[in-house]
Write a protein that holds these residues in place. Structure first.
Motif, short mmCIF file in Angstrom:
data_model
loop_
_atom_site.label_atom_id
_atom_site.label_comp_id
_atom_site.label_asym_id
_atom_site.label_seq_id
_atom_site.Cartn_x
_atom_site.Cartn_y
_atom_site.Cartn_z
N CYS A 24 0.85 -1.18 0.00
CA CYS A 24 0.00 0.00 0.00
C CYS A 24 0.89 1.24 0.00
CB CYS A 24 -0.91 0.00 1.23
SG CYS A 24 -1.99 1.46 1.34
N GLN A 72 1.51 2.38 -6.41
CA GLN A 72 1.14 1.10 -5.83
C GLN A 72 0.96 0.04 -6.92
OE1 GLN A 72 -1.74 1.12 -2.60
NE2 GLN A 72 -2.79 -0.64 -3.50
N GLU A 73 0.30 0.40 -8.01
CA GLU A 73 0.10 -0.55 -9.10
C GLU A 73 1.43 -0.93 -9.73
OE1 GLU A 73 -2.65 1.41 -11.66
OE2 GLU A 73 -4.42 0.82 -10.47
N LYS A 92 -1.90 5.78 -6.27
CA LYS A 92 -2.47 4.58 -6.90
C LYS A 92 -1.55 4.05 -7.98
CE LYS A 92 -6.55 2.91 -9.40
NZ LYS A 92 -7.87 3.28 -10.00
N SER A 125 -3.73 11.52 -5.12
CA SER A 125 -4.37 10.21 -5.02
C SER A 125 -4.04 9.34 -6.23
CB SER A 125 -5.89 10.39 -4.90
OG SER A 125 -6.54 9.14 -4.82
N LYS A 126 -4.09 9.94 -7.43
CA LYS A 126 -3.75 9.18 -8.64
C LYS A 126 -2.29 8.77 -8.62
CE LYS A 126 -7.27 11.07 -11.76
NZ LYS A 126 -7.52 11.86 -13.00
#
Length: 204
Positions: free
Chosen positions: A25, A110-111, A107, A103-104
């Motif tokens: 995370c 993390q991806e 994400k 936030s993007k």
């Protein structure tokens, strides 16, 4: 007779094999003010796993976007015939005040890590493990992976949050967290005490 009963019980209730997992995370963006003209933001990487590939079941480190750029560049050398996962794109208009952009970004980072974990070849790179489970700066990760430090990769991971972090790796930061590979990438979690981190939602 008792042995036969135990055997029958084991047949009826077979032992469940533990399913291997790796959970990561990227969270908690923090703004660091180096001086009135230079700031950067970093993120916490929380890793939880029961995989034998990792030396720790749980770890927490802080890395900035430019650290991820460095990591991908390193992994690229192991991915001659592999399609390397992509990072979220560099954004010249990236704003620390824009929560949607942050936030993007989290994400996407993390991806990127989740996709890296799917490839055993990429998982074999010691720099990846130092990046995820040690507090060493990028400069020291490079030296440790080459065997040029007084401690091994395993020791650096096991002894994280210890004396291995050094002020000699501190460097100035750019005004945007999206520094390019040409800038000094030595600043990471071991600079937190000096940089007086400010939670993202409190930044101006």
């Amino acid at each position: 007779m008792q042995d036969n009963r135990l055997s029958q019980q084991r047949a009826v209730f077979p032992q469940r094999e533990e399913i291997e997992f790796v959970s990561v995370c990227v969270r908690d963006p923090r703004l660091h003010k180096v001086d009135p003209w230079h700031t950067h933001v970093d993120y916490e990487i929380c890793l939880q796993t029961n995989s034998m590939c990792f030396r720790k079941n749980t770890s927490y480190v802080r890395r900035r976007y430019s650290d991820f750029v460095w990591l991908r560049h390193c992994l690229k050398g192991n991915a001659l015939i592999i399609e390397l996962p992509k990072l979220p794109p560099w954004n010249p208009f990236f704003s620390l005040k824009n929560k949607e952009q942050v936030s993007k970004r989290m994400k996407g980072l993390q991806e990127f890590l989740e996709n890296v974990f799917q490839n055993p070849l990429l998982l074999s790179d010691s720099r990846l493990h130092l990046f995820l489970q040690s507090e060493l700066s990028i400069r020291r990760i490079e030296r440790c992976a080459l065997g040029k430090t007084r401690f091994t990769v395993a020791e650096a991971i096991q002894q994280s949050r210890s004396s291995y972090s050094s002020s000699e790796d501190k460097s100035s930061s750019d005004s945007d967290c999206e520094s390019s590979a040409s800038s000094d990438l030595g600043l990471s979690i071991d600079a937190m005490a000096r940089d007086s981190p400010v939670p993202f939602h409190h930044s101006n």
